[in-house]
Design an enzyme around this catalytic site. Structure first.
Site, PDB file in Angstrom:
ATOM      1  N   GLU A  42       0.833  -1.213   0.000  1.00 28.83           N
ATOM      2  CA  GLU A  42       0.000   0.000   0.000  1.00 28.83           C
ATOM      3  C   GLU A  42       0.865   1.259   0.000  1.00 28.83           C
ATOM      4  OE1 GLU A  42      -2.854  -0.487  -0.835  1.00 28.83           O
ATOM      5  OE2 GLU A  42      -3.289  -2.514  -0.163  1.00 28.83           O
ATOM      6  N   ASP A  83       3.529  -4.816  -5.477  1.00 22.66           N
ATOM      7  CA  ASP A  83       3.952  -6.118  -4.938  1.00 22.66           C
ATOM      8  C   ASP A  83       5.479  -6.198  -4.863  1.00 22.66           C
ATOM      9  OD1 ASP A  83       1.421  -7.141  -4.568  1.00 22.66           O
ATOM     10  OD2 ASP A  83       1.364  -8.226  -6.476  1.00 22.66           O
TER      11      ASP A  83
HETATM   12 ZN   LIG Z   1      -2.780  -2.673  -4.510  1.00 28.12          ZN
END
Ligand SMILES: [Zn+2]
Length: 690
Positions: free
Chosen positions: A526, A590
């Site tokens: 995030e 990621d």
């Molecule tokens: Zn995301």
């Protein structure tokens, strides 16, 4: 009338049926070495190594289209919610206001007998209104009315932060009006897509025939002498929606906020597409007298203006009537529910409909989420979880700051700005500091569809009331039981609902290495969104503003293209490859998230004077356990139908590539597992943005 454009870690499918999904009972299991397949070489396929035994043993429950930790955990949360709701529904006259609302909404949903005996009569007032429409102006009045109570024909209206002044909320109109999940379903001509369109026509025909066959039907039977059949209604719906799809911008183009940035005066917007009669529409929904708004896709309004001209009033009424029927179908009698589910199966491959209680729990979460969420938090979220999360967020933020500081490709000038932005990121953990007040929503124990419409209207009014007001930064975009997390670029904040702060993401009984591979990586993901291809275009205050030097911008694009090309080569299902540009932001998050979470763990190990953090557990080093914890979170099975749908609609990659796509870019992974050049988990041209 709902706006949700945040960057999630996981996409919960909202299909045409309008209900989200989950699975049959099983407590959410935590991290375990039993999921590992030791016959696989981790340097050949790490996902298969970490998840091989899980994949062998897991079965997708028949009422699910996929099985993955997010869904497993949602299952557990639904059990808790069910307990709360059953108690509230049975509570009687001494209940407080919250229990009355959530209990009676749930109770009205569970009372299948009452719902079945009403049949289409529950929707009759809406069908009567549509039947009575005499001209295209009155049609716009009805569209405005439907937008308030739930269905969303023709276009979208909502409020959100001004892209250039995030502290201020303004009105937005945008493309919309489709039943199928994406424009491509109307425009692509391969056999699979054509087959889905054929099923869509059958679905419209089925619902239409059902509605027309009931005694209270309104305007659904062909007028005498016209011979209009249900199948012709379906053709009309498909024709009009195809025209709308043609006018829509595709998902990848919409990722760039510049393409959605078209602020103009109310007069300009109205003049763009006179047939929309926007002034009449704004008056109908009781919008405040704003002077400017953002038009997400002006070309959509220009093109659809001509569609409104060329289509007859009767055809447009058919289209609007369809949207009223489709939105109501899951909350009408059994034959409507069945027809609606039959079409959902075509899109997702789900074998069985969810038990009714699950659909009713999810409905209550969607309509009165902060009332149900308040009870959920009281039962299952303590202050110690919040304190431990705050510490982890703090550690991850420091780790990203170090990463930015050490970047070789970025100038000091841009680094300074990036550090200011990182410093400004706010975080929200668990649940809102102020709960939404639902006291004005009338919820009756015997009126399911009416309850849904009134709760939708409450939400629509809430969004409209925010126009031209300062942004309320305390608001949450997810309910507390949600198993997900998000970054919101306008708020420049990361948000973690209570629902995700559990195993396998966060397990107080587990070592830090496993937790950093789970929730630590989610936090890092995030945070990285603030600096992905989309997030990097917003400044610390949440405004669209370029704070990069030209050269650094180019360097970023070069590295982002590496990630886009890497993922474009991954096959999702059959011969269908991922769209590397649609998934670029999530893949960047990621990769960056994994790097900074591992760095944070290394930092913790270095600081631990007891030496305990650095010890092996069950034969695995902390680094290895970090990657195993990461893999566990993404162990996943999907039905082929939903795998196809996701390639078109989901900005996230499938679980296998969320793991393998990341680790092959990481020298830290290769060191932890002793992988050698030339092995599949050692990319020849490793991508590295953050
Ligand atoms: Zn995301």
């Amino acid at each position: 009338m709902r706006a949700f454009r945040f960057l999630l870690i996981f996409l919960v499918i909202a299909t045409v049926a309008g209900f989200s999904q989950s699975a049959s009972a099983a407590p959410a299991p935590g991290f375990s070495l039993d999921t590992i397949d030791k016959s696989i070489d981790p340097c050949v396929d790490f996902y298969q190594y970490a998840c091989g035994n899980w994949i062998k043993n897991a079965e997708i429950p028949p009422d699910e289209s996929q099985w993955v930790s997010f869904v497993e955990l949602h299952e557990r949360n639904m059990d808790i919610e069910r307990g709360i709701l059953e108690k509230a529904a049975a509570g009687g006259a001494r209940r407080d206001a919250i229990d009355q609302k959530v209990g009676d909404l749930y109770g009205s949903c569970m009372d299948e007998k009452a719902v079945d005996s009403k049949g289409i009569a529950a929707l009759k007032p809406e069908l009567d209104r549509i039947k009575a429409i005499q001209d295209k102006g009155a049609l716009m009045d009805e569209i405005a009315h439907l937008h308030m109570i739930g269905p969303s024909p023709l276009f979208g209206f909502y409020s959100s932060s001004d892209l250039h002044n995030a502290d201020q909320v303004i009105a937005y109109i945008d493309q919309g009006g489709l039943t199928l999940p994406d424009r491509d379903y109307y425009l692509k001509d391969d056999e699979k897509t054509k087959g889905i369109r054929q099923h869509f026509v059958e679905y419209v025909t089925d619902i239409w025939t059902l509605a027309a066959s009931q005694p209270t039907e309104a305007g659904l039977r062909p007028p005498p002498g016209t011979g209009l059949l249900s199948s012709q209604a379906a053709d009309t719906v498909l024709r009009i929606e195809t025209a709308l799809a043609n006018a829509q911008m595709d998902r990848t183009a919409r990722r760039d906020p510049k393409n959605r940035d078209h602020k103009m005066s109310r007069e300009q917007a109205a003049a763009l597409a006179p047939n929309f009669q926007l002034d009449r529409y704004f008056r109908d929904i009781n919008a405040p007298p704003f002077t400017e708004l953002n038009v997400g896709n002006p070309d959509f309004f220009k093109q659809v203006n001509a569609v409104l001209e060329s289509e007859s009033l009767e055809s447009l009424k058919t289209y609007v009537r369809w949207h009223a029927l489709n939105a109501a179908a899951p909350w009408l009698s059994q034959p409507f529910v069945d027809a609606n589910f039959k079409f959902q199966q075509v899109l997702t491959g789900q074998k069985e409909i969810q038990a009714r209680w699950k659909r009713c729990v999810n409905l209550t979460d969607r309509e009165l989420g902060e009332a149900l969420g308040q009870r959920y938090v009281e039962e299952s979220f303590g202050p110690e979880s919040k304190a431990r999360m705050l510490k982890m967020v703090d550690t991850l933020e420091k780790s990203l700051a170090d990463d930015i500081h050490d970047l070789s490709w970025m100038s000091d000038e841009t680094k300074k700005q990036a550090e200011i932005k990182l410093e400004a990121i706010r975080n929200k953990i668990g649940y809102p500091s102020a709960w939404r007040d639902y006291s004005s929503v009338v919820i009756k124990s015997d009126d399911l569809l009416g309850n849904v419409q009134r709760a939708n209207e409450f939400e629509a009014k809430r969004l409209i009331a925010k126009i031209d007001k300062p942004l309320d930064r305390k608001e949450w975009g997810m309910t507390p039981p949600t198993v997900n997390a998000y970054y919101n670029p306008s708020y420049n904040e990361i948000v973690f609902p209570a629902g995700i702060l559990q195993p396998p993401f966060f397990d107080p009984k587990m070592d830090d290495a496993v937790n950093f591979g789970g929730i630590g990586l989610v936090i890092g993901h995030e945070l990285t969104h603030g600096f992905d291809d989309q997030g990097r275009k917003y400044d610390p205050q949440g405004n669209l503003h370029d704070w990069w030097t030209e050269q650094d911008g180019k360097e970023f694009e070069k590295r982002a293209s590496c990630v886009a090309d890497e993922y474009s080569n991954f096959v999702a299902v059959d011969d269908l490859k991922l769209n590397g540009r649609l998934t670029l932001g999530e893949n960047t998050a990621d990769n960056g998230g994994a790097r900074i979470a591992l760095a944070a763990l290394e930092h913790m190990i270095a600081e631990d004077k007891t030496g305990k953090e650095g010890q092996k557990i069950d034969g695995y080093t902390p680094e290895q356990r970090f990657f195993l914890g990461f893999g566990r979170v993404w162990c996943e099975k999907r039905r082929p139908e939903v795998a196809r749908m996701r390639v078109l609609t989901d900005p996230h990659s499938p679980g296998k590539y969320r793991v393998d796509g990341v680790v092959q870019n990481m020298p830290e992974f290769q060191k932890a597992w002793g992988c050698k050049a030339g092995q599949p988990m050692v990319a020849e041209n490793a991508c590295h943005v953050w």
